[in-house]
Design a protein around this motif. Sequence first.
Motif, mmCIF file in Angstrom:
data_model
loop_
_atom_site.group_PDB
_atom_site.id
_atom_site.type_symbol
_atom_site.label_atom_id
_atom_site.label_comp_id
_atom_site.label_asym_id
_atom_site.label_seq_id
_atom_site.Cartn_x
_atom_site.Cartn_y
_atom_site.Cartn_z
ATOM 1 N N ARG A 451 65.098 47.401 34.892
ATOM 2 C CA ARG A 451 63.832 47.523 34.149
ATOM 3 C C ARG A 451 63.274 46.111 34.044
ATOM 4 N NH1 ARG A 451 67.134 51.247 31.358
ATOM 5 N NH2 ARG A 451 66.347 53.350 31.651
ATOM 6 N N THR A 452 62.167 45.843 34.727
ATOM 7 C CA THR A 452 61.632 44.485 34.783
ATOM 8 C C THR A 452 60.156 44.472 34.398
ATOM 9 O OG1 THR A 452 61.082 44.755 37.106
ATOM 10 C CG2 THR A 452 63.219 43.775 36.617
ATOM 11 N N PHE A 453 59.719 43.334 33.902
ATOM 12 C CA PHE A 453 58.281 43.188 33.621
ATOM 13 C C PHE A 453 57.882 41.730 33.743
ATOM 14 C CE2 PHE A 453 57.401 41.073 29.522
ATOM 15 C CZ PHE A 453 58.690 40.923 29.028
ATOM 16 N N GLU A 454 56.603 41.506 33.918
ATOM 17 C CA GLU A 454 56.053 40.145 33.890
ATOM 18 C C GLU A 454 54.658 40.204 33.316
ATOM 19 O OE1 GLU A 454 56.168 37.902 37.550
ATOM 20 O OE2 GLU A 454 54.823 36.357 36.774
ATOM 21 N N VAL A 455 54.377 39.268 32.413
ATOM 22 C CA VAL A 455 52.999 39.036 31.986
ATOM 23 C C VAL A 455 52.599 37.741 32.674
ATOM 24 C CG1 VAL A 455 51.483 38.484 30.061
ATOM 25 C CG2 VAL A 455 53.281 40.198 29.773
ATOM 26 N N GLY A 456 51.616 37.830 33.548
ATOM 27 C CA GLY A 456 51.290 36.625 34.307
ATOM 28 C C GLY A 456 49.851 36.608 34.773
ATOM 29 N N GLU A 457 49.443 35.400 35.188
ATOM 30 C CA GLU A 457 48.058 35.234 35.629
ATOM 31 C C GLU A 457 47.885 35.743 37.063
ATOM 32 O OE1 GLU A 457 46.008 31.539 33.392
ATOM 33 O OE2 GLU A 457 47.794 31.043 34.548
ATOM 34 N N VAL A 458 46.714 36.306 37.298
ATOM 35 C CA VAL A 458 46.338 36.752 38.636
ATOM 36 C C VAL A 458 44.894 36.300 38.866
ATOM 37 C CG1 VAL A 458 47.843 38.774 38.568
ATOM 38 C CG2 VAL A 458 45.494 38.997 37.795
ATOM 39 N N ALA A 459 44.493 36.207 40.118
ATOM 40 C CA ALA A 459 43.123 35.779 40.407
ATOM 41 C C ALA A 459 42.525 36.661 41.486
ATOM 42 C CB ALA A 459 43.110 34.323 40.862
ATOM 43 N N ALA A 460 41.239 36.852 41.412
ATOM 44 C CA ALA A 460 40.561 37.661 42.416
ATOM 45 C C ALA A 460 39.140 37.156 42.596
ATOM 46 C CB ALA A 460 40.539 39.123 41.990
ATOM 47 N N VAL A 461 38.570 37.475 43.760
ATOM 48 C CA VAL A 461 37.169 37.150 44.001
ATOM 49 C C VAL A 461 36.310 38.061 43.131
ATOM 50 C CG1 VAL A 461 35.331 37.231 45.723
ATOM 51 C CG2 VAL A 461 37.584 36.293 46.319
ATOM 52 N N ASP A 462 35.371 37.470 42.415
ATOM 53 C CA ASP A 462 34.454 38.242 41.575
ATOM 54 C C ASP A 462 33.095 37.553 41.630
ATOM 55 O OD1 ASP A 462 32.932 39.426 39.647
ATOM 56 O OD2 ASP A 462 34.456 39.325 38.062
ATOM 57 N N ARG A 463 32.216 38.117 42.445
ATOM 58 C CA ARG A 463 30.938 37.433 42.699
ATOM 59 C C ARG A 463 29.980 37.473 41.517
ATOM 60 N NH1 ARG A 463 31.487 36.268 48.057
ATOM 61 N NH2 ARG A 463 33.067 37.608 48.985
ATOM 62 N N THR A 464 30.329 38.218 40.488
ATOM 63 C CA THR A 464 29.423 38.257 39.330
ATOM 64 C C THR A 464 29.595 37.017 38.458
ATOM 65 O OG1 THR A 464 31.035 39.368 37.916
ATOM 66 C CG2 THR A 464 29.603 40.782 39.248
ATOM 67 N N THR A 465 30.630 36.237 38.704
ATOM 68 C CA THR A 465 30.859 35.071 37.854
ATOM 69 C C THR A 465 30.332 33.801 38.526
ATOM 70 O OG1 THR A 465 32.980 34.517 38.853
ATOM 71 C CG2 THR A 465 33.014 36.103 37.044
ATOM 72 N N ASN A 466 30.115 32.768 37.725
ATOM 73 C CA ASN A 466 29.640 31.496 38.250
ATOM 74 C C ASN A 466 30.638 30.921 39.248
ATOM 75 O OD1 ASN A 466 28.106 29.069 38.484
ATOM 76 N ND2 ASN A 466 29.504 28.094 37.035
ATOM 77 N N MET A 467 31.923 31.100 38.949
ATOM 78 C CA MET A 467 32.967 30.529 39.815
ATOM 79 C C MET A 467 33.246 31.414 41.030
ATOM 80 S SD MET A 467 33.931 27.612 38.549
ATOM 81 C CE MET A 467 35.605 27.231 39.008
ATOM 82 N N GLY A 468 32.611 32.592 41.092
ATOM 83 C CA GLY A 468 32.846 33.484 42.239
ATOM 84 C C GLY A 468 34.239 34.080 42.251
ATOM 85 N N THR A 469 35.008 33.753 41.227
ATOM 86 C CA THR A 469 36.387 34.223 41.129
ATOM 87 C C THR A 469 36.686 34.456 39.658
ATOM 88 O OG1 THR A 469 37.130 31.940 40.935
ATOM 89 C CG2 THR A 469 37.228 32.910 43.132
ATOM 90 N N ARG A 470 37.811 35.112 39.411
ATOM 91 C CA ARG A 470 38.160 35.444 38.034
ATOM 92 C C ARG A 470 39.665 35.294 37.878
ATOM 93 N NH1 ARG A 470 37.081 40.733 38.219
ATOM 94 N NH2 ARG A 470 39.272 41.237 37.977
ATOM 95 N N THR A 471 40.095 34.767 36.737
ATOM 96 C CA THR A 471 41.520 34.716 36.420
ATOM 97 C C THR A 471 41.785 35.719 35.313
ATOM 98 O OG1 THR A 471 41.653 32.374 36.981
ATOM 99 C CG2 THR A 471 43.401 33.254 35.594
#
Lengths: 564, 522
Positions: A451-471
């Motif tokens: 039984r495993t889990f992780e709370v962690g950061e992920v990133a994706a392209v998101d063109r609606t944001t100023n940075m074009g990406t989202r964390t």
Amino acid sequence: MPTIDIKKRDLDSLIGKKLSVEELEKKLMLAKAELKEYVAATDDLKVELSDSNRPDLWSAEGVARQIRISLTGKSEVYPFFKPGRKATRIIRVAKEMQKVRPYIAACTCQSLRMNDDVLAQMIQSQDKLAEIFGRKRSTVSIGIYELDKIAFPVDYRLAGSDEVSFTPLGMTEKLTLGQILERHPKGIQYGGIVKTFAKYPVLLDSLGHVLSFPPVINSTEIGEVKPSTRNVLVEVTGTDQRMVSLTLNILASDLYDRGAEVDPVLVVYPYATDMGKNVTFPVDGSSSVSLSLDQFSHALGEGIALPDLKKRLTAYGHQVTAGAKGRIKITPPPYRDDIMHPMDVIEDYAVSRGYDDFAPVMPSQSTVGGLSSIEMLSDTVRMHMVGAGFQEFVSNILCSREELADALLPAEQLVEVANVMSLAYSVLRNRVLPSLLNVESASSKAFYPHRTFEVGEVAAVDRTTNMGTRTDLNLAALISHPSANFSEMHSTLDVLLYYLGIEYKLEPAEHPLFMTGRSGRIMAGSVLLGFIGELRPEVLERRQIAMPAAAFEINLNAIQSFFK
Amino acid sequence: MASSDLNTLFESLHPLENKFLLAFKAADVLAGSDILAATGLDESRFDMATGWLTAKGLIEITGETVTSFVSLTETGADYLRQGTPETRIIAALREGKQFTVKDVLQSWGMDPSEVSSATGALKASGAIRIVAGGVLELNPSADTASYDFLLSVIKNAGERSSADLASFSREQQELIQANFHKRGKGKGIFRITEKRNRTFHLTEPGAGLVKLLAERGAVTEEASALTPEMLKAGTWKNVRFRAYNIALNPPRTSIGRKHPYREFLDYVKYQFVSMGFEEMRGPLVENEFWDMDALFMPQFHPARNIHDVYFVEEPSHAKEIEAPFGKQVAAAHKDGGKTGSAGWRYAFDFERTRRLILRSQGTAVSARTLASGPKVPGKFFSIARCFRYDAVDATHAPDFNQVEGIVLGQDINFKTLLGLLTLFGKEIAGAEEFQFRPAYFPFTEPSVELHVKHPVLGWMELGGAGIFRPEVTLPLGVDVPVIAWGLGLDRMAMIALGISDIRDLFSRDLDFIRTKKIRLGK
């Protein structure tokens, strides 16, 4: 930052005092330098310099100078910088240089007391200055020549690929400039700097002898410095006049410290430069700064007295004089061009005095600590997951596309690295679950249930944001054992969301990781929180996992939006 | 033996042992077969009880007889039903049937090796011969008694399942031995199994216990666990619960647990909160502006080139740099702007500021915080995942955590900077000795490296810090002095976890993570 090799005897002789290794280590702090290694048998020191803004320290002479003046307490005068000196030697710059490699500076150094240590340092400083400060020779490159073989005036001009030929250092036959670019190791290494131009820079003397092909290679006849050499021409070319001039100042000061007589060279430009059209090098380009004693006291946290200030700054190489309106005028030495702001001088004072001489004081103003709301949510979620019997994991975020490929939903775009070093680390993960699947692939020998889990950061392209990406911050949980199934995983999700106070429902949905008919979207009202399901056998097989598994992943930022 | 010892033994007896011992009420010496018959135990439970009781010295094994039993293998059972290949061939020939070896192979359903060995044997003994056309012919005067004899033994063994080998005649026994199945050899007809029958002797303490059992009554049924039914019905009052051997290892289990590295980071996090620091966060994908330009790193700085930073493929640029910071930072680079600095004096490239990269330093988070109108006085920290263009090895993970922060206030100066670092050294590294060394960072002046004497690691660099240059703070709208600091905690984490390869902080091995202990605190 540069690491330089010095013979300890050479350093001691330049300092004028034999220091123990312990004393030397302490004194090196004045140059922001660290002793990396000392081999007593060969007398070799390895010194690492950390200040990328102080190229004057990247040589035995420079390090020794900083230590020497702190010992004598006197700043040293370099007479060849005195304005108004007449140059008897001239370098003429051709008009066409302006668009190729517009700046050149030079001086002569005579009566050198050459030996192996001096020659080694001369080669090393040329290399460090041109490679690091000169950005691999593109902004600054250096040539040193046998002065007695040169017939002045020297011309700095362009020549066609086949127009001139000479024997470059390291070869025995004459090559044209074009051939050097093709065949000579330095031509191959540095040719890129000038290759885009139709013609290339050359230095020719009045008899038509080639001195060098800057910034690539010197000629063997004129441009080879040997242990027998006594008189040299030092020349620096480049694309930034301040950096070119500073580099010459450093080299001239270093050789002056070695006992050479330094004489100026007049450079005649056909075009205007920041330093004028006719420039007698070396030029002391340092500009003084003025500041009040209060500024020192305020920045350092204690009252500073003027005599002490004078003493410390003088022992660091500065000239301290009275300025206007009770201010203090500080003029840095000509081999330095790093003073941009009064704060730079304030640091020099502190370094000269020694950081250990300042008594630390605790900041007295009270502040209230705290965590960001997303981190607090993360802590709560992690506590619940641990309570539910799950082992936490921490994974790398930079991974391979392959690890994520079969977890991608249509239209999802990964953040990819443009300058890939290794495909294994070429994208940012957009979900945490693939990281937990990596754990399963690597852990078939660990006893079940998993039984495993992780709370962690992920990133994706998101063109609606100023940075074009989202964390985002995601939670993924996975169970794996012979009877692991949807229902068990759903129970964990259910109790977690119950404690978080989130009302949710599951909607049947297809997902590339989960079995058809056994997967769903986790919805809170109209907000998509994540996915849950039993892992597809093909997904497991691809990762060589021979145990059934079920999992869910939810976006904690989406959860957090319900708390606002 | 003292009666107290007997009592302890009595208490420890398992119902199986009780059953076993009670068989000895009749006699002090019993054969295993008799005990099996008297107790009704199956063999495995019988063996368990035997093991326990001999270990406790309550019974002794004084003799052992071995009996061999004969039964049929699958082949044997087949021959019992149809006859052996030899008798079948003889019988068919006697009935006058005409056939070849090929006919037998094709339609008699026999194994080819059986057919060839049977016809071979019959030919060799002269019982049959092969005539024109491959047809088999019986020798009318042949002696076929031996084939019939084998069949008769098969029948005999088949009718009496598991017959004692000794009950067969000497001739029969020889035949059985010749045809019995051994592992790894061809097909056999008979199987011989050996059974041990041991003789058990009650020892003196054993006899004492049998007496006690008879007096007190023995629990002969499994009653090791208390059940809800017992509690409801009250029958627990008549039940004695067996004492456990608590020295045994427990079954393995796993518990829910924080990741040890994360536990270390949590510890650090709460240390900072307890020192009055507020947490700040920033994006994994940064632009060059916040990661470097805002920190007064000139665009030609060596750490900014393609070999130090990961650039993002697509989208390659942020849409815009937040006003008014873009212009103010550009002015600081060019000629100092309003910061009192001469600046780096170069042509600032606006296009480049928007270039997207993977965050290369945690200081980017500090820069964003400075621009967000932070509290003054204020203390901030972040634990930020950063990415550097390094080959991955034992000292370089693909991404790593940087612990970074800022302290803003009117009372910030060089001495309070040293004071803060002293606090970090004491609280975070548990150090009592410190050394401050001059250092260089493009964004701080003065800059300092903190070296501490760690209780385990000895002298080590704990971090770098300094006072942000006015060229950093003023363009971002902050006009008080600001300490910037960063701590390298991975070495301490590795010590806390007892590992020497930084990649193990991100291990994928569940066993490794489950068993890693961690020691926190000063």
